[in-house]
Write an enzyme that holds these catalytic residues in place. Structure first.
Site, PDB file in Angstrom:
ATOM      1  N   GLU A 104       0.842  -1.186   0.000  1.00  0.00           N
ATOM      2  CA  GLU A 104       0.000   0.000   0.000  1.00  0.00           C
ATOM      3  C   GLU A 104       0.878   1.237   0.000  1.00  0.00           C
ATOM      4  O   GLU A 104       1.999   1.214   0.507  1.00  0.00           O
ATOM      5  CB  GLU A 104      -1.023  -0.004   1.139  1.00  0.00           C
ATOM      6  CG  GLU A 104      -0.552   0.006   2.533  1.00  0.00           C
ATOM      7  CD  GLU A 104      -0.672  -1.319   3.255  1.00  0.00           C
ATOM      8  OE1 GLU A 104      -1.457  -2.194   2.864  1.00  0.00           O
ATOM      9  OE2 GLU A 104       0.064  -1.468   4.232  1.00  0.00           O
ATOM     10  N   ASN A 122       1.929   9.953  -2.694  1.00  0.00           N
ATOM     11  CA  ASN A 122       3.323   9.552  -2.913  1.00  0.00           C
ATOM     12  C   ASN A 122       3.546   9.177  -4.394  1.00  0.00           C
ATOM     13  O   ASN A 122       3.630   8.002  -4.764  1.00  0.00           O
ATOM     14  CB  ASN A 122       3.689   8.388  -1.989  1.00  0.00           C
ATOM     15  CG  ASN A 122       5.185   8.144  -1.940  1.00  0.00           C
ATOM     16  OD1 ASN A 122       5.930   8.631  -2.794  1.00  0.00           O
ATOM     17  ND2 ASN A 122       5.639   7.390  -0.961  1.00  0.00           N
ATOM     18  N   TYR A 169       6.258   1.792  -8.669  1.00  0.00           N
ATOM     19  CA  TYR A 169       5.436   0.575  -8.634  1.00  0.00           C
ATOM     20  C   TYR A 169       4.760   0.319  -9.991  1.00  0.00           C
ATOM     21  O   TYR A 169       4.690  -0.820 -10.444  1.00  0.00           O
ATOM     22  CB  TYR A 169       4.385   0.669  -7.514  1.00  0.00           C
ATOM     23  CG  TYR A 169       5.000   0.920  -6.143  1.00  0.00           C
ATOM     24  CD1 TYR A 169       6.265   0.424  -5.828  1.00  0.00           C
ATOM     25  CD2 TYR A 169       4.336   1.657  -5.167  1.00  0.00           C
ATOM     26  CE1 TYR A 169       6.851   0.654  -4.599  1.00  0.00           C
ATOM     27  CE2 TYR A 169       4.915   1.895  -3.927  1.00  0.00           C
ATOM     28  CZ  TYR A 169       6.171   1.398  -3.646  1.00  0.00           C
ATOM     29  OH  TYR A 169       6.751   1.631  -2.424  1.00  0.00           O
TER      30      TYR A 169
HETATM   31  C1  LIG Z   1      10.122   5.806  -3.684  1.00  0.00           C
HETATM   32  C2  LIG Z   1      11.624   5.626  -3.525  1.00  0.00           C
HETATM   33  C3  LIG Z   1      11.876   4.308  -2.783  1.00  0.00           C
HETATM   34  C4  LIG Z   1      12.272   5.535  -4.923  1.00  0.00           C
HETATM   35  O1  LIG Z   1      13.646   5.241  -4.760  1.00  0.00           O
HETATM   36  P1  LIG Z   1      14.776   5.756  -5.784  1.00  0.00           P
HETATM   37  O2  LIG Z   1      16.014   5.013  -5.446  1.00  0.00           O
HETATM   38  O3  LIG Z   1      14.859   7.217  -5.806  1.00  0.00           O
HETATM   39  O4  LIG Z   1      14.167   5.252  -7.172  1.00  0.00           O
HETATM   40  P2  LIG Z   1      14.963   4.837  -8.487  1.00  0.00           P
HETATM   41  O5  LIG Z   1      16.068   5.780  -8.769  1.00  0.00           O
HETATM   42  O6  LIG Z   1      15.284   3.380  -8.430  1.00  0.00           O
HETATM   43  O7  LIG Z   1      13.814   5.093  -9.588  1.00  0.00           O
HETATM   44  C5  LIG Z   1      13.061   4.030 -10.146  1.00  0.00           C
HETATM   45  C6  LIG Z   1      11.777   4.543 -10.753  1.00  0.00           C
HETATM   46  O8  LIG Z   1      10.951   5.111  -9.732  1.00  0.00           O
HETATM   47  C7  LIG Z   1      10.228   6.225 -10.268  1.00  0.00           C
HETATM   48  N1  LIG Z   1      10.632   7.425  -9.527  1.00  0.00           N
HETATM   49  C8  LIG Z   1      11.506   7.485  -8.503  1.00  0.00           C
HETATM   50  N2  LIG Z   1      11.572   8.745  -8.027  1.00  0.00           N
HETATM   51  C9  LIG Z   1      10.735   9.494  -8.765  1.00  0.00           C
HETATM   52  C10 LIG Z   1      10.350  10.866  -8.749  1.00  0.00           C
HETATM   53  N3  LIG Z   1      10.878  11.722  -7.854  1.00  0.00           N
HETATM   54  N4  LIG Z   1       9.424  11.277  -9.630  1.00  0.00           N
HETATM   55  C11 LIG Z   1       8.883  10.437 -10.529  1.00  0.00           C
HETATM   56  N5  LIG Z   1       9.208   9.111 -10.599  1.00  0.00           N
HETATM   57  C12 LIG Z   1      10.115   8.653  -9.725  1.00  0.00           C
HETATM   58  C13 LIG Z   1      10.594   6.303 -11.738  1.00  0.00           C
HETATM   59  O9  LIG Z   1       9.669   5.499 -12.435  1.00  0.00           O
HETATM   60  C14 LIG Z   1      11.979   5.665 -11.757  1.00  0.00           C
HETATM   61  O10 LIG Z   1      12.276   5.105 -13.013  1.00  0.00           O
HETATM   62  P3  LIG Z   1      13.072   6.005 -14.090  1.00  0.00           P
HETATM   63  O11 LIG Z   1      14.431   6.280 -13.479  1.00  0.00           O
HETATM   64  O12 LIG Z   1      13.162   5.097 -15.278  1.00  0.00           O
HETATM   65  O13 LIG Z   1      12.262   7.252 -14.284  1.00  0.00           O
HETATM   66  C15 LIG Z   1      12.277   6.834  -2.789  1.00  0.00           C
HETATM   67  O14 LIG Z   1      11.796   8.032  -3.390  1.00  0.00           O
HETATM   68  C16 LIG Z   1      11.986   6.890  -1.291  1.00  0.00           C
HETATM   69  O15 LIG Z   1      12.657   6.240  -0.493  1.00  0.00           O
HETATM   70  N6  LIG Z   1      11.000   7.698  -0.895  1.00  0.00           N
HETATM   71  C17 LIG Z   1      10.705   7.910   0.527  1.00  0.00           C
HETATM   72  C18 LIG Z   1      10.126   6.671   1.150  1.00  0.00           C
HETATM   73  C19 LIG Z   1       8.911   6.174   0.388  1.00  0.00           C
HETATM   74  O16 LIG Z   1       8.047   6.961  -0.004  1.00  0.00           O
HETATM   75  N7  LIG Z   1       8.833   4.860   0.212  1.00  0.00           N
HETATM   76  C20 LIG Z   1       7.709   4.214  -0.421  1.00  0.00           C
HETATM   77  C21 LIG Z   1       6.646   3.965   0.585  1.00  0.00           C
HETATM   78  S1  LIG Z   1       5.255   3.124  -0.122  1.00  0.00           S
END
Ligand SMILES: CC(C)(COP(=O)(O)OP(=O)(O)OC[C@H]1O[C@@H](n2cnc3c(N)ncnc32)[C@H](O)[C@@H]1OP(=O)(O)O)[C@@H](O)C(=O)NCCC(=O)NCCS
Length: 249
Positions: free
Chosen positions: A178, A183, A190
């Site tokens: 979820e 977010n 996802y």
């Molecule tokens: C969500 C989270 C885990 C993504 O981690 P990340 O290491 O930055 O993500 P990645 O670099 O592997 O990106 C993978 C994909 O995620 C999506 N994505 C990640 N950050 C994004 C942003 N700021 N805006 C839009 N898409 C995004 C994109 O689809 C990206 O693919 P792309 O590089 O081909 O565009 C990170 O932002 C985070 O830790 N957020 C805070 C905690 C959180 O919200 N966790 C999820 C709880 S449900």
């Protein structure tokens, strides 16, 4: 060199791999305080904090860390956690110190937060983690977080690939989670991995009354889905150079 990930064949780290490349490894008990640090950074409003020492020990649960080699274990500047940490269990240090020691031990046991103390250096730098619970035939991603300074470096995706590997290992039919309605970065990740919205839980989050979106993958053994996962994993490996397994020591 390659490793098998179901149908996926991904590069494995070699001694020559760049230190900047992240790998996925199972979390150990001594990582508990490090995970608390990552959680505080990735989820600043989370309350209560997760008691990782307990979470890691749960049955039918996998916690994975995205980590990379420390270029020099004495270079504490590369490690944003207390420089020379080691895990201390809740009881031992206060034992044998009379009434005050026993009170301190009792307080520590009801504390939510895992803490570092001691002299053993960290084994590597942890940028993020994912926690997966296996319930019936479903893999449930309960937490996925990356330190803000490591966002947009493919670490979230690496952890997602690690979670899928665990889901395969446990024979889960599909993967579910979820996510907060607001977010959007997480939802984008996802969706990229084939999760689709299946339900809305109104006012699910207690801190701000926000709705939760429930997202689920198609059956992961489905051939089309497995092929798309394979293609995502290959593109990710080529783009970032991260790997699903640390180099053998
Ligand atoms: C969500 C989270 C885990 C993504 O981690 P990340 O290491 O930055 O993500 P990645 O670099 O592997 O990106 C993978 C994909 O995620 C999506 N994505 C990640 N950050 C994004 C942003 N700021 N805006 C839009 N898409 C995004 C994109 O689809 C990206 O693919 P792309 O590089 O081909 O565009 C990170 O932002 C985070 O830790 N957020 C805070 C905690 C959180 O919200 N966790 C999820 C709880 S449900």
């Amino acid at each position: 060199m390659t490793s098998t990930f179901g149908t996926l064949r991904l590069p494995v780290a070699t001694a020559a791999a760049k230190v900047e490349a992240f790998y996925v490894r199972p979390v150990e008990h001594r990582d508990a305080a490090m995970l608390s640090t990552v959680e505080r950074e990735a989820f600043p409003s989370q309350w209560p904090p997760t008691r990782f020492s307990r979470e890691i020990a749960r049955r039918r649960t996998s916690y994975l860390a995205a980590a990379r080699e420390l270029p020099n274990s004495l270079d504490s500047g590369r490690c944003p956690v207390t420089p020379r940490p080691t895990w201390r269990s809740g009881k031992s240090a206060e034992q044998g110190r009379g009434i005050l020691g026993r009170i301190a031990a009792g307080l520590k046991q009801i504390s939510f937060v895992d803490s570092f103390t001691g002299a053993e250096p960290p084994r590597d730098y942890v940028a993020g983690f994912v926690g997966v619970w296996f319930i019936a035939n479903e893999a449930h991603i309960v937490s996925l977080g990356v330190r803000p300074k490591d966002h947009r470096k493919g670490v979230g995706e690496l952890l997602m690939l690690g979670a899928f590997r665990e889901a395969r290992r446990y024979g889960a039919r599909d993967v579910t989670l979820e996510v907060r309605a607001s977010n959007f970065p997480a939802q984008a990740l996802y969706r990229k991995y084939g999760f689709r919205e299946v339900a809305l839980r109104k006012r699910y989050y207690l801190d701000n009354g926000e709705d939760a979106i429930i997202m689920t993958t198609p059956p992961i053994a489905n051939v089309e889905y497995a092929i798309s996962l394979d293609s995502l994993a290959r593109s990710h490996a080529v783009r970032w150079g991260h790997v699903l397994q640390p180099a053998a020591r």
